[in-house]
Every structure is written in C-alpha cells, then in structure tokens.
Write an enzyme that holds these catalytic residues in place. Structure first.
Site, mmCIF file in Angstrom:
data_model
loop_
_atom_site.group_PDB
_atom_site.id
_atom_site.type_symbol
_atom_site.label_atom_id
_atom_site.label_comp_id
_atom_site.label_asym_id
_atom_site.label_seq_id
_atom_site.Cartn_x
_atom_site.Cartn_y
_atom_site.Cartn_z
ATOM 1 N N ARG A 117 47.886 -12.885 99.361
ATOM 2 C CA ARG A 117 47.604 -13.745 100.510
ATOM 3 C C ARG A 117 48.732 -14.757 100.667
ATOM 4 N NH1 ARG A 117 44.343 -17.064 99.389
ATOM 5 N NH2 ARG A 117 43.669 -16.433 97.317
ATOM 6 N N TYR A 142 48.291 -6.490 103.478
ATOM 7 C CA TYR A 142 47.728 -6.623 102.131
ATOM 8 C C TYR A 142 46.452 -7.450 102.088
ATOM 9 C CZ TYR A 142 47.688 -6.250 97.102
ATOM 10 O OH TYR A 142 47.339 -5.909 95.813
ATOM 11 N N GLY A 143 45.455 -6.925 101.400
ATOM 12 C CA GLY A 143 44.256 -7.670 101.006
ATOM 13 C C GLY A 143 43.720 -8.609 102.059
ATOM 14 N N GLY A 144 43.433 -9.822 101.622
ATOM 15 C CA GLY A 144 42.826 -10.822 102.480
ATOM 16 C C GLY A 144 43.616 -11.142 103.738
ATOM 17 N N LYS A 152 38.199 -12.534 103.781
ATOM 18 C CA LYS A 152 38.382 -13.982 103.761
ATOM 19 C C LYS A 152 38.409 -14.564 105.177
ATOM 20 C CE LYS A 152 38.021 -13.888 99.487
ATOM 21 N NZ LYS A 152 38.933 -13.838 98.401
ATOM 22 N N HIS A 170 32.749 -18.772 98.521
ATOM 23 C CA HIS A 170 33.577 -17.868 97.715
ATOM 24 C C HIS A 170 32.873 -17.681 96.364
ATOM 25 C CE1 HIS A 170 37.898 -17.038 95.981
ATOM 26 N NE2 HIS A 170 37.271 -15.924 96.277
ATOM 27 N N SER A 202 40.395 -17.695 93.134
ATOM 28 C CA SER A 202 40.891 -16.318 93.086
ATOM 29 C C SER A 202 41.462 -16.013 91.703
ATOM 30 C CB SER A 202 41.972 -16.132 94.139
ATOM 31 O OG SER A 202 41.436 -16.448 95.413
ATOM 32 N N ALA A 203 41.131 -14.824 91.204
ATOM 33 C CA ALA A 203 41.607 -14.338 89.898
ATOM 34 C C ALA A 203 41.213 -15.265 88.748
ATOM 35 C CB ALA A 203 43.116 -14.078 89.919
ATOM 36 N N CYS A 204 40.017 -15.863 88.836
ATOM 37 C CA CYS A 204 39.513 -16.723 87.763
ATOM 38 C C CYS A 204 38.199 -16.214 87.191
ATOM 39 C CB CYS A 204 39.361 -18.158 88.253
ATOM 40 S SG CYS A 204 40.948 -18.962 88.512
ATOM 41 N N GLY A 205 37.848 -14.956 87.456
ATOM 42 C CA GLY A 205 36.743 -14.366 86.700
ATOM 43 C C GLY A 205 35.459 -14.044 87.437
ATOM 44 N N LYS A 206 35.449 -14.051 88.781
ATOM 45 C CA LYS A 206 34.204 -13.732 89.492
ATOM 46 C C LYS A 206 33.784 -12.282 89.259
ATOM 47 C CE LYS A 206 35.632 -15.074 93.513
ATOM 48 N NZ LYS A 206 36.919 -15.547 92.985
ATOM 49 N N ASP A 220 32.405 -11.584 95.195
ATOM 50 C CA ASP A 220 33.447 -12.438 95.787
ATOM 51 C C ASP A 220 32.926 -13.410 96.845
ATOM 52 O OD1 ASP A 220 36.344 -13.002 95.748
ATOM 53 O OD2 ASP A 220 36.336 -12.267 97.809
ATOM 54 N N ASN A 252 48.938 -9.033 91.000
ATOM 55 C CA ASN A 252 47.852 -9.048 91.996
ATOM 56 C C ASN A 252 47.538 -7.637 92.491
ATOM 57 O OD1 ASN A 252 45.881 -10.407 93.606
ATOM 58 N ND2 ASN A 252 47.252 -10.300 95.388
ATOM 59 N N ARG A 290 45.353 -4.257 92.832
ATOM 60 C CA ARG A 290 43.899 -4.259 93.032
ATOM 61 C C ARG A 290 43.333 -2.853 93.161
ATOM 62 N NH1 ARG A 290 41.303 -9.639 94.092
ATOM 63 N NH2 ARG A 290 43.039 -11.072 93.872
ATOM 64 N N ARG A 305 40.306 -22.490 85.976
ATOM 65 C CA ARG A 305 41.177 -22.256 84.819
ATOM 66 C C ARG A 305 41.740 -23.583 84.375
ATOM 67 N NH1 ARG A 305 43.717 -17.074 83.703
ATOM 68 N NH2 ARG A 305 42.626 -15.702 85.129
HETATM 69 P P1 GTP Z 1 39.501 -12.616 93.136
HETATM 70 O O1 GTP Z 1 39.141 -11.194 93.406
HETATM 71 O O2 GTP Z 1 40.948 -12.899 93.330
HETATM 72 O O3 GTP Z 1 38.664 -13.580 93.896
HETATM 73 O O4 GTP Z 1 39.332 -12.844 91.535
HETATM 74 P P2 GTP Z 1 38.063 -12.988 90.562
HETATM 75 O O5 GTP Z 1 37.593 -14.399 90.560
HETATM 76 O O6 GTP Z 1 37.053 -11.939 90.858
HETATM 77 O O7 GTP Z 1 38.716 -12.732 89.119
HETATM 78 P P3 GTP Z 1 38.544 -11.514 88.092
HETATM 79 O O8 GTP Z 1 37.145 -11.379 87.565
HETATM 80 O O9 GTP Z 1 39.145 -10.316 88.687
HETATM 81 O O10 GTP Z 1 39.450 -12.027 86.861
HETATM 82 C C1 GTP Z 1 40.801 -12.297 87.002
HETATM 83 C C2 GTP Z 1 41.475 -12.322 85.661
HETATM 84 O O11 GTP Z 1 40.834 -13.230 84.774
HETATM 85 C C3 GTP Z 1 41.453 -10.951 84.984
HETATM 86 O O12 GTP Z 1 42.733 -10.678 84.465
HETATM 87 C C4 GTP Z 1 40.446 -11.115 83.887
HETATM 88 O O13 GTP Z 1 40.710 -10.289 82.790
HETATM 89 C C5 GTP Z 1 40.525 -12.612 83.532
HETATM 90 N N1 GTP Z 1 39.219 -13.110 83.025
HETATM 91 C C6 GTP Z 1 38.012 -12.942 83.596
HETATM 92 N N2 GTP Z 1 37.014 -13.479 82.852
HETATM 93 C C7 GTP Z 1 37.609 -14.035 81.765
HETATM 94 C C8 GTP Z 1 37.129 -14.744 80.609
HETATM 95 O O14 GTP Z 1 35.934 -14.977 80.427
HETATM 96 N N3 GTP Z 1 38.063 -15.176 79.721
HETATM 97 C C9 GTP Z 1 39.398 -14.926 79.894
HETATM 98 N N4 GTP Z 1 40.249 -15.396 78.984
HETATM 99 N N5 GTP Z 1 39.896 -14.250 80.960
HETATM 100 C C10 GTP Z 1 39.019 -13.805 81.878
HETATM 101 C C1 SPV Z 2 41.105 -13.620 96.563
HETATM 102 O O1 SPV Z 2 42.316 -13.885 96.583
HETATM 103 O O2 SPV Z 2 40.232 -14.492 96.368
HETATM 104 C C2 SPV Z 2 40.661 -12.220 96.723
HETATM 105 C C3 SPV Z 2 41.657 -11.234 97.125
HETATM 106 O O3 SPV Z 2 39.489 -11.927 96.568
HETATM 107 S S1 SPV Z 2 41.966 -11.270 98.833
HETATM 108 O O4 SPV Z 2 41.082 -10.287 99.469
HETATM 109 O O5 SPV Z 2 43.371 -10.875 99.017
HETATM 110 O O6 SPV Z 2 41.700 -12.572 99.364
HETATM 111 MN MN MN Z 3 38.263 -13.812 95.999
#
Ligand code: GTP
Ligand code: SPV
Ligand code: MN
Length: 600
Positions: free
Chosen positions: A79, A207-209, A216, A236, A258-262, A287, A377, A379, A410
């Site tokens: 994004r 790409y993506g969002g 989004k 979100h 984003s990418a923090c574990g959802k 998400d 990133n 997917r 994070r």
């Molecule tokens: P978006 O799709 O971008 O919204 O991301 P998301 O919030 O769904 O994140 P996702 O669950 O895909 O996790 C992103 C990264 O964080 C991955 O590389 C996971 O391996 C890592 N991760 C998730 N949960 C944990 C946890 O409990 N501990 C640690 N250390 N890393 C984690």
């Molecule tokens: C995010 O970035 O929070 C995502 C991926 O879930 S995207 O669809 O590109 O927004």
């Molecule tokens: Mn997301």
C-alpha cells in the site's frame, strides 16, 4: 457510443448502475466491457487467459490444485500511504492524519489519467457483496477494473458476481470503485476516496489494498464514514469465537496494525493441553470487522470479506497451520518465491530453505543470496471457507455478539503483555494511544515507531478526532453492554533482542485470561495503566518465564510510562480543539495515577 458488452450471463436491470458503467466506459474507452457473473467457468477462462499471457503461472496440480503464482511490478509491492487521499468536500474533515485533496481538483487530475486508459483492454465490471448474504449489515460494491488479476483476487476476497447484483436490486446505494493499472507509473499513482460520492478511484497500482477496492478502500475508509453517519463501526479487526470447556462461546474482535498478527490470532490453534481440556478457537474474520448494535443491545460483528489476503513470510505449519491449510488449494500467491517443481516458498516456512528458487523478482536465488526470496509483503489470497478453523457462525446474517475488544501493536519495550482498560472511555483512550513499529505492509521505513490509533491510521476515512468521538458516543449508547477492552503486546524483547514472549499458540494463555475477565471469573491487579494479570493466572512459570523476564512482561515501568504520556500529549495536540476532552482527560488521569501511586 459505448463499446459492446462481451457476453456473460449476468441478469441486471439496475438503470443507475448501467448508466454509471457507460459513463466510465466513455471515459476510459476499453475495447470490451465484460460483466462478471462470478461463476467457476468464468474464472477458469480468465485464469487460462492469464496463464497464456504470462500473468499467472499454474502451480503443481497435485500439491497445489487450483493455485496460481503471480509477481507484481517491482515498484508496486505494498500500500502507498503517501499516495492515498481522502477527498472530502472540507479539508478539515480529512483531519491531520490523512492526505487531503480538493475533490474537484482530484477529479480533474484523475480524468486526465483515466482518459482512454483502457484502450485495447477489457473493462471488467465486478459486482461484489461485502458481508454475509441476506445480512442487514451487508453492502454492495461495484469495482470497474482493467486488471484480470484483480478480478481473480476479488472473486476470492468477496462474494462476487450475480449474488451481489441480486442483493442490490434496483437500489443506487452501491459503492463505486474505478481501478486502472494505467501505466503502473508510481509518480501518477493515486488511491483517492470521495466519501460524499461513495466513490474510490485507484490508478497506477495493481497490488493488494491499493487495487482490491472492496478491502481497505471500501470496507474501511468509505465504510468508516458510513458507520459514523449511521451509528455503527468499521474496524481493522479480526474476529474469533472462543469456546471454553463448559461449551460457552466468547467472541473477541482485535485491532492490530498491518502485519502485526491478526491473521495469526484469528487462526490460533490452542496448545495440546487446552485442546484436551475442551478449549477451541474459531475464525470469523482476519482483517476487517463491521460492528453494529443488535436487538440485544450488544455490539454484533460480521466479517465483510470472503477470503484472506495473508502475509506469507513467517507463515508455517509450526506457527499457523490453519493458514497453511487454507492456502493449499484455490489460492493465488503473489511475490513469494517459485520453485522449479511449481511449488512456492517463503522465508519462515517449515523445513530448510530450498537449494535454489526464483525469487519474487524472477531472479535465480540461493540461500547465499543477500536478499530475501519472497518479498516481505508477499501474500496469499485464499478462500475463507477453506480454513479448517472457520466458525460455523461466520456467515450469520446478524453477526456474532462481541464480548471483548483487543488492541495491540509491535512494541519491543514498555507496553506489557496484556492489560485491561478500566471502562469503555478508558479503552477508547488506550486504542487512540496505540503505537507500533512500521512493517512492510506499506511503503516506508520498516521498524520506525509510529502512532497508529485503533490500527486505523491508514484506514480512517475522516478526521481521526471525530472517529474517537464516535467511539465514545457508541459507548454512551451501549452502556454496560459494551465489550471489555484489552491491550496486548506479543512483541516485547529483552536487552539481547530476544522475544520475551513465545507468542503464536501460547497467546492462548492471554485469551483464556481475557475470557475469565469478561465473565468475572478472575481477579486482576489494579495498576496506574489498567488491570494487569497475576503471573500465576497466565502460567508464566510453566513457560519458564520467571523473575526479571516476568517483571518485564507484566510490570509497569513508571519512568517509561511517564515518557509515554508525554509523547501521547504531543500526538494529541495535533488534533487541536477537535480532540474529544475525554481523551485529553484520560491521559491526564493516567499521569496522575503514575505520579500518585506508591507502586505503579
Ligand atoms: P495484515 O494482513 O497486513 O493486516 O497483517 P496481520 O495483522 O494479519 O498480520 P499476520 O498475522 O499476518 O502477522 C504478520 C507477521 O507477524 C508474520 O510474520 C507473523 O509470523 C508475525 N507474528 C504473528 N503473531 C506473532 C506472535 O505472536 N509473535 C511473534 N513474534 N510474531 C508474530
Ligand atoms: C494491510 O496492510 O493491513 C493488509 C494488506 O491487510 S492490504 O490489503 O494491502 O491492505
Ligand atoms: Mn490488514
């Protein structure tokens, strides 16, 4: 004259939709206009065409039936927040955290880019439904795109085709999306939202969002504006249902940036001893959540999506088996690494790395290569129905009652593993105060700490302070029936840079504590920042987390928290007199408690 419609089986008599499609075709001048019916035959045909022209590579039909591999342009991998605009009529309605552009000026600029941009291409008209069929919370969107890759992804991510046209009927309240890959020129990339027109225009990204406009752009940025006006919430958030050994179900919605574990939390598999005892976690969404008061006066949540657009790196059978099983079939992988046997690989997958691969750019890669094989990133786009943990409740038209809301980010320091807010207003402040280290999900510097209120910084379609006001107003409406609010941090590190918390399935310990808190079954320690668990109630001993490590995970460092409140004040000042006084007050109250308490 409008171009001829390529034949497809759609049944449609909506004249305002037809008129709008003609208008867009007259501007973009495609060679063909094609209305998607969403059928399997249609998508098979489209994917075959994309295989022919090299857009998609089919994966091994035995190991990955129905799966395809795709690469995006190297300049188009996440994004783009600095190219994302909220074009509200008044600048002040976009607020200090959004880029704003005057709607008329943006329309003029985009018209020039869209003028003839689909020449020689097919324009696809994609009707799609966000939310379960026959749900009062569901909404219809129409995305017009010249990207068959977007069509294939949207067919997984949404309920696409005839089903959406049938739900729309003759109404004209559909959300409009115009998308063109144009020339993929980053200098002319715009993701522009026009809340007053229920319209998104996205150009020069695929790409993506940026390009899957149901996600989004619609389900968060435009929906947040609709939600404010209509008295609901677009967030979100993942949604899970937790079943305890008595058979009772507790539903939790969680907002992490984003990418923090959802996705990981949404698909959590409890540790063996919990499974044996009868605990179960089921996935409703990973998400986005739309939350609305139900007849029982509680907030009910639906997942508006129909698939997962999940982060690949770090996903493995060890960390997230349900995600691995979800994306075994009928999945599109984008920007991961391709192996010569037509399977895929990414960093963090189980087992040793392959001796060689083609990386996300298409270059030969070996474990000695200095760059990752999969883009950070990269997917997978997988149907939600394929997830082994998908909840039987996930398509309930009335949604599920939400008992708890969880915020998290994070943070390597300061923020404890978990704490509970004292009440909804305090919880709103906790969400508004969220900060997190930036990830690869958006362009920019990874690792930089930034404020990301409610994980909505890039997704709130209006003034962030008004959004907080809306949260407070919802709390006043819901009173004692509002969900309990918690904050978690799976990402604490020790001074040697090692994780203090094992995370992943061990996060179940925190979920179990929350369930018991929601139902008034366990005590907590009252601290200046909120209600914190006793170490025994999380079983930290069993994990070998004792002494200093346990103290770091659950303790409140008064000096660090004082600095935190000062930073929050600096952030809140950006909102000037639009800041709800409740938010200002909660920060002052936190500082007061930090100063006055003998033990923090
Ligand atoms: P978006 O799709 O971008 O919204 O991301 P998301 O919030 O769904 O994140 P996702 O669950 O895909 O996790 C992103 C990264 O964080 C991955 O590389 C996971 O391996 C890592 N991760 C998730 N949960 C944990 C946890 O409990 N501990 C640690 N250390 N890393 C984690
Ligand atoms: C995010 O970035 O929070 C995502 C991926 O879930 S995207 O669809 O590109 O927004
Ligand atoms: Mn997301």
């Amino acid at each position: 004259m409008s171009p001829p419609a390529a034949s497809s089986g759609v049944r449609m008599s909506n004249s305002s939709l037809r008129a709008w499609v003609h208008e867009v075709a007259a501007l973009t001048r495609p060679q063909h206009v094609y209305w998607c019916d969403g059928s399997q035959a249609e998508i098979d045909r489209l994917c075959a065409e994309m295989v022919d022209d090299g857009t998609l590579i089919p994966l091994d039909p035995v190991k990955h039936p129905g799966c395809f591999y795709a690469r995006s342009h190297v300049n188009d991998v996440a994004r783009v927040e600095d190219r994302t605009f909220i074009c509200s009529p008044e600048k002040s309605d976009a607020g200090p955290t959004n880029n704003w552009s005057d709607p008329a000026a943006m329309h003029t600029l985009l018209k020039q880019i869209l003028d003839g941009c689909m020449a020689g291409r097919t324009m696809y008209v994609l009707p799609y439904l966000m939310g379960p069929p026959k749900s009062p919370m569901a909404r219809v969107g129409i995305e017009i795109t010249d990207s068959p890759y977007v069509v294939a992804n949207m067919r997984i991510m949404t309920r696409m085709g005839q089903i959406a046209l049938d739900e729309l009927g003759d109404r004209d309240d559909f959300v409009k999306g115009i998308h063109s890959v144009a020339h993929l020129n980053p200098a002319e990339r715009y993701i522009s939202h026009f809340p007053a027109e229920n319209l998104v225009i996205s150009v020069n990204s695929n790409y993506g969002g940026n390009a899957l406009l149901g996600k989004k752009c619609f389900a968060l940025r435009l929906a947040s504006v609709l939600a404010r006006d209509e008295g609901w919430m677009a967030e979100h958030m993942l949604i899970i249902g937790i079943t305890d050994p008595t058979g009772r179900k507790t539903y939790v919605a969680a907002a992490f940036p984003s990418a923090c574990g959802k996705t990981n939390l949404a698909m959590l598999v409890p540790p063996p001893e919990d499974l044996e005892a009868g605990w179960k976690v089921e996935t409703i969404g990973d998400d986005i959540a739309w939350l609305k008061f139900g007849a029982d006066g509680r907030l009910h949540g639906v997942n508006p999506e129909h698939g997962f657009f999940g982060v690949a790196p770090g996903t493995s059978l060890a960390t997230n088996p349900n995600a691995m099983l979800s994306c075994r079939t009928n999945t599109i992988f984008t920007n991961v690494a391709l192996l010569s046997d037509h399977t895929v690989w990414w960093e963090g997958m189980d087992g040793p790395p392959p001796t060689q691969a083609f990386d996300w750019r298409g270059n030969l890669w070996t474990p000695q290569s200095p760059t990752p094989a999969a883009h950070p990133n990269s997917r997978f786009t997988a149907p939600a129905s394929q997830c082994p943990s998908i909840s039987p409740d996930w398509e309930k038209p009335e949604g599920v009652p939400i008992h708890a809301i969880l915020f998290g980010g994070r943070r390597t320091t300061t923020i404890p593993l978990v704490y509970q807010a004292f009440h909804w207003r305090h919880g709103t402040f906790v969400g508004a105060s969220m900060t997190s280290e930036k990830t690869a999900a958006a362009e920019g510097k990874v690792g930089e700490l930034r404020h990301d209120p409610m994980a909505m910084l890039p997704f709130c379609g209006y003034h962030m302070a008004d959004y907080w006001r809306h949260w407070i107003a919802m709390g006043e409406r819901g009173g004692s029936r509002m969900p309990s609010v918690f904050h978690v941090n799976w990402f604490r590190k020790d001074t040697n840079g090692r994780w203090l918390w094992p995370g992943f399935r061990q996060n179940m310990r925190v979920l179990k504590w929350m369930v018991r808190r929601v139902h008034g079954e366990v005590d907590a320690e009252k601290t200046a920042i909120g209600l914190v668990p006793h170490a025994d109630d999380l079983g930290l001993n069993e994990l070998g987390i004792t002494g200093n490590a346990a103290e770091q995970l659950l303790g409140v460092d008064r000096a660090a928290w004082m600095a935190e409140t000062e930073e929050r004040d600096r952030f809140f000042q950006r909102f000037e007199d639009r800041l709800p006084p409740e938010i200002f007050f909660e920060n002052a109250a936190l500082r007061f408690r930090l100063v006055m308490r003998r033990s923090a």
